[in-house]
Design a protein around this motif. Structure first.
Motif, PDB file in Angstrom:
ATOM      1  N   ILE A  76       0.852  -1.201   0.000  1.00  0.00           N
ATOM      2  CA  ILE A  76       0.000   0.000   0.000  1.00  0.00           C
ATOM      3  C   ILE A  76       0.887   1.250   0.000  1.00  0.00           C
ATOM      4  O   ILE A  76       0.687   2.172  -0.799  1.00  0.00           O
ATOM      5  CB  ILE A  76      -0.962  -0.003   1.230  1.00  0.00           C
ATOM      6  N   ASN A  77       1.891   1.265   0.855  1.00  0.00           N
ATOM      7  CA  ASN A  77       2.758   2.444   0.955  1.00  0.00           C
ATOM      8  C   ASN A  77       3.520   2.695  -0.345  1.00  0.00           C
ATOM      9  O   ASN A  77       3.697   3.842  -0.755  1.00  0.00           O
ATOM     10  CB  ASN A  77       3.722   2.298   2.141  1.00  0.00           C
ATOM     11  N   LYS A 112       1.595   6.421  -7.155  1.00  0.00           N
ATOM     12  CA  LYS A 112       0.393   6.961  -7.799  1.00  0.00           C
ATOM     13  C   LYS A 112      -0.002   8.330  -7.269  1.00  0.00           C
ATOM     14  O   LYS A 112      -1.063   8.851  -7.614  1.00  0.00           O
ATOM     15  CB  LYS A 112      -0.775   5.984  -7.607  1.00  0.00           C
ATOM     16  N   ASN A 113       0.788   8.901  -6.381  1.00  0.00           N
ATOM     17  CA  ASN A 113       0.460  10.174  -5.721  1.00  0.00           C
ATOM     18  C   ASN A 113      -0.952  10.112  -5.114  1.00  0.00           C
ATOM     19  O   ASN A 113      -1.819  10.935  -5.403  1.00  0.00           O
ATOM     20  CB  ASN A 113       0.590  11.359  -6.695  1.00  0.00           C
ATOM     21  N   ALA A 114      -1.138   9.065  -4.314  1.00  0.00           N
ATOM     22  CA  ALA A 114      -2.436   8.871  -3.652  1.00  0.00           C
ATOM     23  C   ALA A 114      -2.317   9.204  -2.168  1.00  0.00           C
ATOM     24  O   ALA A 114      -1.232   9.128  -1.592  1.00  0.00           O
ATOM     25  CB  ALA A 114      -2.878   7.418  -3.809  1.00  0.00           C
ATOM     26  N   VAL A 115      -3.455   9.587  -1.588  1.00  0.00           N
ATOM     27  CA  VAL A 115      -3.483   9.868  -0.160  1.00  0.00           C
ATOM     28  C   VAL A 115      -4.611   9.036   0.463  1.00  0.00           C
ATOM     29  O   VAL A 115      -5.651   8.835  -0.170  1.00  0.00           O
ATOM     30  CB  VAL A 115      -3.637  11.400   0.069  1.00  0.00           C
ATOM     31  N   ILE A 116      -4.359   8.520   1.662  1.00  0.00           N
ATOM     32  CA  ILE A 116      -5.405   7.743   2.346  1.00  0.00           C
ATOM     33  C   ILE A 116      -5.957   8.589   3.489  1.00  0.00           C
ATOM     34  O   ILE A 116      -5.225   8.979   4.397  1.00  0.00           O
ATOM     35  CB  ILE A 116      -4.856   6.398   2.879  1.00  0.00           C
ATOM     36  N   ASP A 120      -2.849   8.463   5.849  1.00  0.00           N
ATOM     37  CA  ASP A 120      -1.981   9.653   5.890  1.00  0.00           C
ATOM     38  C   ASP A 120      -2.589  10.709   6.799  1.00  0.00           C
ATOM     39  O   ASP A 120      -1.896  11.550   7.339  1.00  0.00           O
ATOM     40  CB  ASP A 120      -1.858  10.248   4.481  1.00  0.00           C
ATOM     41  N   LEU A 127      -5.934   0.770  -4.905  1.00  0.00           N
ATOM     42  CA  LEU A 127      -4.687   1.278  -5.485  1.00  0.00           C
ATOM     43  C   LEU A 127      -4.259   0.468  -6.704  1.00  0.00           C
ATOM     44  O   LEU A 127      -3.724   1.005  -7.673  1.00  0.00           O
ATOM     45  CB  LEU A 127      -3.576   1.251  -4.427  1.00  0.00           C
ATOM     46  N   LYS A 133       1.016   3.925  -3.032  1.00  0.00           N
ATOM     47  CA  LYS A 133       0.561   5.274  -2.665  1.00  0.00           C
ATOM     48  C   LYS A 133       1.534   6.321  -3.216  1.00  0.00           C
ATOM     49  O   LYS A 133       1.130   7.315  -3.808  1.00  0.00           O
ATOM     50  CB  LYS A 133       0.549   5.338  -1.134  1.00  0.00           C
ATOM     51  N   LYS A 134       2.806   6.054  -3.029  1.00  0.00           N
ATOM     52  CA  LYS A 134       3.842   6.992  -3.513  1.00  0.00           C
ATOM     53  C   LYS A 134       3.848   7.036  -5.033  1.00  0.00           C
ATOM     54  O   LYS A 134       3.840   8.107  -5.632  1.00  0.00           O
ATOM     55  CB  LYS A 134       5.225   6.529  -3.014  1.00  0.00           C
ATOM     56  N   ALA A 164      -2.928  15.576  -3.783  1.00  0.00           N
ATOM     57  CA  ALA A 164      -2.794  14.220  -4.342  1.00  0.00           C
ATOM     58  C   ALA A 164      -3.672  14.096  -5.599  1.00  0.00           C
ATOM     59  O   ALA A 164      -4.597  14.880  -5.795  1.00  0.00           O
ATOM     60  CB  ALA A 164      -3.243  13.204  -3.300  1.00  0.00           C
TER      61      ALA A 164
END
Ligand code: 13P
Ligand code: SF4
Length: 300
Positions: free
Chosen positions: A8-9, A15-19, A34, A272, A12-13, A51
């Motif tokens: 997941i981490n 794809k420039n995603a934020v949780i 996050d 993701l 996330k990086k 994001a």
């Protein structure tokens, strides 16, 4: 589990995603998020973050608010069936009928409501700013939907006439005066902190009422060392993390929102990996709902 968290981490990086996660989410989801917050802080975060993708760990209306405020971002909800029963208790048609009955009233909709209801009301509110929002309006009469309990709480702090609706949160509404009595007996002298979605008499008998974030702030900044907590048990995770030396007791057993607990780490990972459960909203309705949310966010 660690393998899944690492994946997941990493994604996330890439794809420039934020949780984003609500305080009622399972502990492992709060750990991987996050940002964890109450409904108001989460909608601010959704509006402000840069994001490209928001994975919203919460219930449907929360992910919906994120999409309303950030139409250019991809917003996903890990569990598509995580709803809020209270949000389904009022419709846009109900609001139209109430407006006919009370033509001079402003309509304030708790964010625990559908996109259609947000589009139909004058302004939204959350449990942390409801009093401020109602008092900011020029109207003497306020139609407050859907939560009768939050409405009653607000009515105590305004001179305006509040017209209530019949909605309620099944998780908070089942709390009884007997729970307060038992907690006072079991923990004499210990303050009871409740969410204003609890029944009016319970809120009036408690020592403090506020949103999840306000409950956490209150207990964290107090010099007292024990508290009885009258909201969903997910808040114990941030409370205990922030206050390892303080003790927290639940006001009632099984204080659990089943919908909030539906989110699983595997679903977050799947969002993701595959982009599943993207929130989509008709643009005309979204724009109207956005005005109600932006009006709310403008009131500091
Ligand atoms: P907060 O706004 O306090 O986070 O509460 C949301 C909610 O659904 C309470 O049941
Ligand atoms: Fe909805 Fe109640 Fe669950 Fe909050 S706790 S999401 S109001 S059902």
């Amino acid at each position: 589990m660690q393998k899944m968290i690492d994946k997941i981490n990493k994604l996330k990086k890439e794809k420039n995603a934020v949780i984003l996660a609500h305080f009622y989410q399972p502990d492992e989801i709060q750990k991987v998020a996050d940002f964890v917050g109450d409904s108001l802080d989460l909608s601010r975060k959704a509006a402000d973050c840069d994001a490209d993708i928001i994975i919203f760990c919460g219930v449907h209306f929360m992910a919906g608010s994120a999409k309303i405020l950030s139409p250019g971002k991809t917003v996903m909800i890990p569990e598509i069936n995580a709803g809020c029963p209270m949000a389904d208790m009022v419709t846009a048609e109900d609001i139209k009928a109430l407006r006919k009955e009370h033509p001079n009233a402003a309509v304030v909709a708790y964010v625990n409501s559908s996109v259609e209801v947000k589009a139909e009301c004058d302004i939204c509110c959350t449990s942390s700013n409801a009093i401020k929002i109602v008092n900011s309006l020029p109207n003497d009469e306020i139609i407050f939907v859907p939560d009768k309990n939050l409405g009653s709480f607000v009515a105590r702090f305004t001179d305006k006439k509040v017209i209530f609706f019949s909605g309620y949160c099944p998780v908070h509404n089942r709390i009884k005066m007997d729970d307060i009595k038992k907690a006072r007996e079991a923990h004499p002298g210990v303050e009871i902190l409740v969410h204003p979605e609890c029944p009016a008499e319970v809120v009036a008998a408690a020592d403090f009422a506020g949103s999840t974030a306000q409950i956490i702030d209150y207990a964290s900044s107090s010099d007292k060392s024990e508290f009885v907590i009258g909201t969903e048990h997910g808040v114990l995770y941030p409370l205990e993390k922030k206050n390892p030396d303080k003790k927290f007791y639940m006001l009632a057993e099984n204080f659990t929102c089943r919908d909030m607990k539906k989110t699983e780490l595997s679903d977050v990972l799947e969002c993701l990996e595959t982009g599943k459960n993207e929130i989509e909203i008709d643009e005309e309705i979204r724009k109207k709902a956005e005005s109600s949310l932006v009006r709310m966010l403008e009131i500091k």
